[in-house]
Design a protein around this motif. Structure first.
Motif, PDB file in Angstrom:
ATOM      1  N   ARG A 248      -1.282  -8.908   8.274  1.00 54.18           N
ATOM      2  CA  ARG A 248      -1.296  -7.458   8.020  1.00 54.18           C
ATOM      3  C   ARG A 248      -0.079  -6.782   8.657  1.00 54.18           C
ATOM      4  O   ARG A 248       0.578  -5.946   8.023  1.00 54.18           O
ATOM      5  CB  ARG A 248      -2.583  -6.845   8.545  1.00 54.18           C
ATOM      6  CG  ARG A 248      -2.663  -5.339   8.334  1.00 54.18           C
ATOM      7  CD  ARG A 248      -4.013  -4.779   8.673  1.00 54.18           C
ATOM      8  NE  ARG A 248      -4.095  -3.352   8.341  1.00 54.18           N
ATOM      9  CZ  ARG A 248      -5.232  -2.679   8.185  1.00 54.18           C
ATOM     10  NH1 ARG A 248      -6.394  -3.298   8.351  1.00 54.18           N
ATOM     11  NH2 ARG A 248      -5.219  -1.398   7.882  1.00 54.18           N
ATOM     12  N   GLU A 287     -11.401  -5.691   5.239  1.00 54.28           N
ATOM     13  CA  GLU A 287     -11.597  -5.045   6.535  1.00 54.28           C
ATOM     14  C   GLU A 287     -10.448  -5.347   7.487  1.00 54.28           C
ATOM     15  O   GLU A 287      -9.987  -4.460   8.224  1.00 54.28           O
ATOM     16  CB  GLU A 287     -12.923  -5.497   7.152  1.00 54.28           C
ATOM     17  CG  GLU A 287     -13.177  -4.930   8.538  1.00 54.28           C
ATOM     18  CD  GLU A 287     -14.411  -5.509   9.208  1.00 54.28           C
ATOM     19  OE1 GLU A 287     -14.623  -5.208  10.404  1.00 54.28           O
ATOM     20  OE2 GLU A 287     -15.158  -6.274   8.558  1.00 54.28           O
ATOM     21  N   GLY A 290      -6.687  -4.721   5.094  1.00 58.69           N
ATOM     22  CA  GLY A 290      -6.466  -3.484   4.371  1.00 58.69           C
ATOM     23  C   GLY A 290      -6.417  -3.739   2.866  1.00 58.69           C
ATOM     24  O   GLY A 290      -6.198  -4.851   2.400  1.00 58.69           O
ATOM     25  N   GLU A 291      -6.629  -2.681   2.101  1.00 59.41           N
ATOM     26  CA  GLU A 291      -6.758  -2.807   0.651  1.00 59.41           C
ATOM     27  C   GLU A 291      -5.469  -3.247  -0.035  1.00 59.41           C
ATOM     28  O   GLU A 291      -5.519  -3.711  -1.176  1.00 59.41           O
ATOM     29  CB  GLU A 291      -7.216  -1.472   0.055  1.00 59.41           C
ATOM     30  CG  GLU A 291      -8.622  -1.067   0.456  1.00 59.41           C
ATOM     31  CD  GLU A 291      -9.101   0.179  -0.257  1.00 59.41           C
ATOM     32  OE1 GLU A 291      -8.288   0.775  -1.019  1.00 59.41           O
ATOM     33  OE2 GLU A 291     -10.269   0.553  -0.069  1.00 59.41           O
ATOM     34  N   ASP A 292      -4.323  -3.105   0.632  1.00 60.60           N
ATOM     35  CA  ASP A 292      -3.042  -3.416  -0.007  1.00 60.60           C
ATOM     36  C   ASP A 292      -2.571  -4.847   0.223  1.00 60.60           C
ATOM     37  O   ASP A 292      -1.460  -5.192  -0.197  1.00 60.60           O
ATOM     38  CB  ASP A 292      -1.960  -2.456   0.507  1.00 60.60           C
ATOM     39  CG  ASP A 292      -2.234  -1.011   0.135  1.00 60.60           C
ATOM     40  OD1 ASP A 292      -2.882  -0.784  -0.911  1.00 60.60           O
ATOM     41  OD2 ASP A 292      -1.819  -0.114   0.891  1.00 60.60           O
ATOM     42  N   HIS A 293      -3.399  -5.680   0.854  1.00 61.65           N
ATOM     43  CA  HIS A 293      -2.909  -6.991   1.274  1.00 61.65           C
ATOM     44  C   HIS A 293      -3.841  -8.140   0.884  1.00 61.65           C
ATOM     45  O   HIS A 293      -3.784  -9.218   1.474  1.00 61.65           O
ATOM     46  CB  HIS A 293      -2.692  -6.984   2.791  1.00 61.65           C
ATOM     47  CG  HIS A 293      -1.788  -5.878   3.241  1.00 61.65           C
ATOM     48  ND1 HIS A 293      -0.421  -5.923   3.057  1.00 61.65           N
ATOM     49  CD2 HIS A 293      -2.067  -4.676   3.816  1.00 61.65           C
ATOM     50  CE1 HIS A 293       0.124  -4.803   3.521  1.00 61.65           C
ATOM     51  NE2 HIS A 293      -0.856  -4.031   3.976  1.00 61.65           N
TER      52      HIS A 293
END
Length: 350
Positions: A248, A287, A290-293
């Motif tokens: 992340r 969690e 993140g939503e972008d990864h």
């Protein structure tokens, strides 16, 4: 239908084993495996990473590895190293098959995100040439430049068995990914040259020390093309929360592996119905990353997958299950393809 871009498949291995039947296998489908052109189109699978994997000539045929993986705990023996002289002709044959697929007009070997978008817009399969294990590259790295010229844009230093460049994780459950030494000096040179050429380094199959070596040496986003959450399924092949945090922080990416053995909390290989293990891993990955990864790294044609997916035609069912679980359309689009294109842009366009 939301298009899907996928982090890993082993389709080229099928063509390697049945080269005389490649037209039927690819263009019309022969009813085997998970992928072919008709099923990709039916399931909205617009493209992905097509892996070159060199089989081990000395693999232990006397062991029923599938049965062992269905009766945890297990610790499977790894085959020995494969040298570049033996690996290069096999890799050349597999790359040749991918180039033949491109010549049929149904697929594009993509070298940029613009290539991927153009192929998807034209209705061609957008393919990334990926090496699952760096065996076809000698320690002098000359062959890396040859393969790069042929279209190589993603590379994993190892497929579990050791190479001249590093050490992978054994197939062990339960187990931790900290299983041995990291990258060799040749492996560190390989990472530096891949960074220079903007070849994505795949962390899937690397052990913990190798992961840490790549993280310390590379300026690129950290990417695991087909791996899951160790906190849900404590397999050596899955990523710990510490590793997810590093990914992340780098702006990297994880592709959810559909292999049942890395999804089931009990570590068994047997297939299953329903979506609970898939959703548990996705929830955990989102969690911690993140939503972008987060995206998909199916391992189609290389693993047992859940019954609810079945093959490439099952991808719309997966997206429907995500919507029923509460994921909104924007997040589903990110998981399906947008996150992959974004991380490739960050890697290749640096």
């Amino acid at each position: 239908m939301i298009p899907v871009f996928d982090g890993h498949n082993d389709f080229l291995l099928r063509l390697l084993r049945e080269p005389a039947d490649r037209e039927a296998i690819w263009l019309t489908g022969n009813g085997k495996g998970h992928l072919d052109l008709p099923r990709m189109r039916a399931g909205g699978l617009a493209g992905g990473f097509f892996a070159v994997y060199v089989p081990s000539p000395d693999a232990e045929a006397s062991l029923d590895l599938d049965a062992l993986m269905d009766a945890p705990p297990y610790d499977l023996p790894l085959p020995g190293p494969v040298g570049a002289d033996a690996a290069q002709p096999v890799a050349a044959a597999m790359v040749g098959h991918l180039m033949w697929m491109e010549r049929t007009g149904t697929l594009t070997i993509c070298r940029s995100v613009d290539d991927i978008r153009a192929a998807m817009a034209a209705g061609r399969i957008a393919s990334i040439l990926h090496f699952e294990g760096a065996e076809p590259i000698g320690e002098d790295l000359d062959a890396l430049h040859l393969w790069h010229a042929a279209g190589l844009r993603s590379l994993g230093p190892v497929w579990s068995r050791p190479t001249a460049f590093g050490h992978g994780v054994p197939f062990r459950f339960p187990g931790e990914p900290d299983t041995g030494p990291g990258l060799t000096e040749a492996g560190k040179r390989l990472v530096a040259e891949c960074d220079r050429l903007r070849i994505l380094i795949d962390l899937s199959h690397l052990n913990a020390k190798g992961f840490d070596d790549v993280a310390a040496l590379s300026g690129a986003p950290l990417v695991a093309t087909h791996s899951n959450a160790h906190a849900v399924t404590p397999s050596t092949r899955n990523l710990t929360d510490r590793q997810l945090a590093a990914i992340r922080a780098s702006g990297g990416m994880v592709g959810l592996n559909f292999a049942t053995v890395f999804l089931r909390p009990d570590g068994r290989r047997a297939s299953f119905d329903g979506w609970d293990p898939v959703l548990r891993h996705l929830d955990h990955l989102i969690e911690h990353l993140g939503e972008d990864h987060v995206g998909f790294g199916s391992d189609f044609d290389g693993a047992m997958v859940p019954e609810a997916i079945g093959d490439a035609r099952g991808l719309p069912r997966l997206l429907e299950a995500l919507a029923a679980h509460g994921y909104g359309e924007a997040l589903i689009r990110k998981l399906a393809h947008e996150n992959w294109l974004a991380v490739l842009d960050r890697t290749w366009g640096r």
